[in-house]
Write a protein that holds these residues in place. Structure first.
Motif, PDB file in Angstrom:
ATOM      1  N   ILE A 294      -0.338   4.326  -4.459  1.00 53.51           N
ATOM      2  CA  ILE A 294      -1.760   4.057  -4.252  1.00 53.51           C
ATOM      3  C   ILE A 294      -1.937   2.891  -3.283  1.00 53.51           C
ATOM      4  O   ILE A 294      -1.033   2.092  -3.067  1.00 53.51           O
ATOM      5  CB  ILE A 294      -2.489   3.729  -5.571  1.00 53.51           C
ATOM      6  CG1 ILE A 294      -1.974   2.420  -6.153  1.00 53.51           C
ATOM      7  CG2 ILE A 294      -2.389   4.872  -6.557  1.00 53.51           C
ATOM      8  CD1 ILE A 294      -2.873   1.861  -7.242  1.00 53.51           C
ATOM      9  N   THR A 295      -3.145   2.817  -2.719  1.00 50.20           N
ATOM     10  CA  THR A 295      -3.529   1.758  -1.791  1.00 50.20           C
ATOM     11  C   THR A 295      -4.739   1.022  -2.344  1.00 50.20           C
ATOM     12  O   THR A 295      -5.762   1.646  -2.656  1.00 50.20           O
ATOM     13  CB  THR A 295      -3.855   2.351  -0.408  1.00 50.20           C
ATOM     14  OG1 THR A 295      -2.661   2.897   0.150  1.00 50.20           O
ATOM     15  CG2 THR A 295      -4.398   1.304   0.528  1.00 50.20           C
ATOM     16  N   GLY A 296      -4.636  -0.310  -2.440  1.00 55.69           N
ATOM     17  CA  GLY A 296      -5.690  -1.092  -3.077  1.00 55.69           C
ATOM     18  C   GLY A 296      -6.976  -1.180  -2.291  1.00 55.69           C
ATOM     19  O   GLY A 296      -8.068  -1.176  -2.869  1.00 55.69           O
ATOM     20  N   HIS A 297      -6.894  -1.260  -0.958  1.00 51.26           N
ATOM     21  CA  HIS A 297      -8.120  -1.498  -0.187  1.00 51.26           C
ATOM     22  C   HIS A 297      -9.048  -0.303  -0.191  1.00 51.26           C
ATOM     23  O   HIS A 297     -10.245  -0.439   0.072  1.00 51.26           O
ATOM     24  CB  HIS A 297      -7.789  -1.930   1.249  1.00 51.26           C
ATOM     25  CG  HIS A 297      -7.287  -0.841   2.142  1.00 51.26           C
ATOM     26  ND1 HIS A 297      -8.132  -0.042   2.881  1.00 51.26           N
ATOM     27  CD2 HIS A 297      -6.033  -0.452   2.439  1.00 51.26           C
ATOM     28  CE1 HIS A 297      -7.403   0.800   3.596  1.00 51.26           C
ATOM     29  NE2 HIS A 297      -6.134   0.582   3.345  1.00 51.26           N
TER      30      HIS A 297
ATOM     31  N   GLY B  20       0.819  -1.199   0.000  1.00 49.87           N
ATOM     32  CA  GLY B  20       0.000   0.000   0.000  1.00 49.87           C
ATOM     33  C   GLY B  20       0.856   1.252   0.000  1.00 49.87           C
ATOM     34  O   GLY B  20       2.088   1.199  -0.125  1.00 49.87           O
ATOM     35  N   THR B  21       0.204   2.383   0.162  1.00 48.83           N
ATOM     36  CA  THR B  21       0.890   3.672   0.077  1.00 48.83           C
ATOM     37  C   THR B  21       1.950   3.829   1.156  1.00 48.83           C
ATOM     38  O   THR B  21       3.021   4.401   0.906  1.00 48.83           O
ATOM     39  CB  THR B  21      -0.133   4.817   0.157  1.00 48.83           C
ATOM     40  OG1 THR B  21      -0.970   4.770  -1.008  1.00 48.83           O
ATOM     41  CG2 THR B  21       0.543   6.173   0.202  1.00 48.83           C
TER      42      THR B  21
ATOM     43  N   THR C 211      -2.670  -4.513  -0.271  1.00 49.51           N
ATOM     44  CA  THR C 211      -2.303  -4.362  -1.679  1.00 49.51           C
ATOM     45  C   THR C 211      -2.128  -2.887  -2.008  1.00 49.51           C
ATOM     46  O   THR C 211      -2.749  -2.020  -1.391  1.00 49.51           O
ATOM     47  CB  THR C 211      -3.363  -4.954  -2.627  1.00 49.51           C
ATOM     48  OG1 THR C 211      -4.596  -4.230  -2.476  1.00 49.51           O
ATOM     49  CG2 THR C 211      -3.603  -6.426  -2.338  1.00 49.51           C
ATOM     50  N   GLY C 212      -1.312  -2.626  -2.985  1.00 51.65           N
ATOM     51  CA  GLY C 212      -1.080  -1.258  -3.427  1.00 51.65           C
ATOM     52  C   GLY C 212       0.064  -1.246  -4.412  1.00 51.65           C
ATOM     53  O   GLY C 212       0.550  -2.305  -4.846  1.00 51.65           O
ATOM     54  N   ALA C 213       0.534  -0.059  -4.749  1.00 52.85           N
ATOM     55  CA  ALA C 213       1.593   0.017  -5.755  1.00 52.85           C
ATOM     56  C   ALA C 213       2.319   1.343  -5.669  1.00 52.85           C
ATOM     57  O   ALA C 213       1.767   2.357  -5.208  1.00 52.85           O
ATOM     58  CB  ALA C 213       1.023  -0.169  -7.157  1.00 52.85           C
TER      59      ALA C 213
END
Length: 413
Positions: A229-232, A100-101, A240-242
């Motif tokens: 970014i943060t996926g949740h 995540g972020t 998750t994120g990127a």
């Protein structure tokens, strides 16, 4: 899901809401009103099914086995990376998948900033940053002798751009700021800001946690050096994120964490690291989570992010109008460009008391400092309540929330 992409008005939002099983819950005997999407987004059935399907039918590690399950897992994992890259309009080989972020910004801090900053260098942040975009830079500054400078806000809760640009002096090596404030909803003009920083040779990092779930993104057009970014928060699984980074940065940055998968060859005399982005992805990743995030990207893309933003702006206008009828209510942040986030206090009521009583009415809002202590200090309050909307919310929920707010206000005297 078969949704038209023409306009927000063409979408059956009640049908969309039905895709989210948790929203059918009752809390304390009342229908749940979930107004805490800035904290975490709810998950559509397709995301839940994607995670379940992976564990039932494809569970294996990625990039390690040549058997069928290993190939299936790797293909699905890398497909999720490519979906996310397309969603952000970036290259897949520039996208580091991470938790995540918070992890992403720490990766920038320790792999890019720590080896480069020296005593007398400066990092510029803004008053509205989340702790995840403050603490890593403080830790790096302590270790390098760099200093932190802070850009302030105007009375509307917007960045004071004149003050920000006055801080971008030659000793500044990095500017890191949020795209959308998690407390105020303020949407920062990141494209303009990055352009001004680039003129001065300053590297830019953007916290996109609150932007990715709610608006169409073109990271390439923003012109930053790093975007996290943060996926949740975008209806994907937690963990998750990127981090997107320019290829030249990824090539020059040393690995943040060492282990398996991020290597080409290991000898006791030394290690040859893998190519980016894999050299930053040590160990077994959250495979099922990223496959779920890929499903979330599919879902949001089918809706159309312009439609998502338009729907949420309709809901925000309704919420602002309804809250204006509540006596003694103060809203923090009235930016001219704003996401569907409203932080507020009611005269005579502590934020935690208000949120606790609203919970008894089935309303889930956030109370506290929202991981933004410096912003609370700016407003001179210890905490606020925050109602944050998403496209799956309804106008009826807003009316029920405000009715509950009137009821709770009477209870508090």
């Amino acid at each position: 899901m078969n949704l038209p992409a023409a306009s927000s008005a063409a979408i059956d939002w009640a049908h969309v809401r039905a895709d989210f099983p948790l929203l059918t819950r009752h809390v304390h005997g009342k229908p749940l009103i979930y107004f805490d999407s800035a904290n975490t987004g709810q998950k559509p059935e397709s995301v839940i099914q994607a995670v379940d399907d992976f564990y039932r039918h494809h569970n294996a590690n990625v990039s390690r086995a040549v058997h069928a399950l290993g190939t299936e897992a790797t293909d699905a994992y890398e497909a999720a990376r490519n979906k996310l890259a397309k969603f952000l309009n970036v290259r897949g080989d520039e996208l580091v998948l991470c938790s995540g972020t918070t992890f992403a910004l720490n990766l920038v801090a320790y792999s890019w900033a720590l080896p480069r900053l020296q005593p007398g260098d400066a990092i510029v942040l803004t008053r509205m940053e989340h702790h995840a975009n403050i603490v890593p830079w403080q830790l790096v500054a302590q270790r390098t002798g760099a200093i932190i400078k802070v850009a302030e806000l105007n009375e509307r809760g917007e960045l004071d751009l004149a003050h920000l640009y006055s801080l971008l002096t030659p000793e500044v090596k990095l500017l890191s700021l949020t795209h959308v404030s998690n407390v105020l909803g303020t949407v920062n003009p990141v494209r303009e800001i990055c352009r001004e920083a680039r003129k001065r040779g300053i590297v830019t990092a953007i916290d996109g946690s609150q932007a990715a779930p709610h608006r169409a993104l073109d990271v390439a057009a923003i012109g930053c050096d790093f975007y996290a970014i943060t996926g949740h928060k975008m209806s994907g699984p937690t963990g998750t994120g990127a981090l997107w980074a320019r290829r030249e940065h990824l090539a020059d940055m040393p690995p943040f964490i060492g282990g398996g998968e991020m290597i080409k060859e290991v000898r006791f005399e030394g290690t040859v690291f893998n190519d980016p982005p894999h050299k930053f992805e040590a160990g077994t990743p959250n495979i099922a989570g990223f496959i779920g995030l890929g499903a979330a990207v599919d879902y949001l893309s089918a809706l159309g992010m312009h439609n998502v933003e338009a729907r949420e702006q309709e809901l925000l206008a309704h919420l602002n109008e309804a809250l204006s009828q509540v006596d003694g209510l103060r809203i923090f942040g009235q930016a001219r460009e704003k996401a569907a986030v409203v932080s507020f206090l009611v005269e005579g009521a502590h934020a935690h008391d208000l949120a606790t009583l609203l919970d008894l009415e089935g309303v889930a809002i956030r109370s506290g400092h929202h991981c933004a202590h410096p912003l609370m200090q700016h407003f001179g309050v210890p905490a606020t309540c925050r109602a944050s909307l998403a496209f799956y919310n309804t106008h009826d929920e807003i009316d029920a929330f405000v009715a509950a707010l009137h009821k709770v206000r009477k209870l508090l005297g």
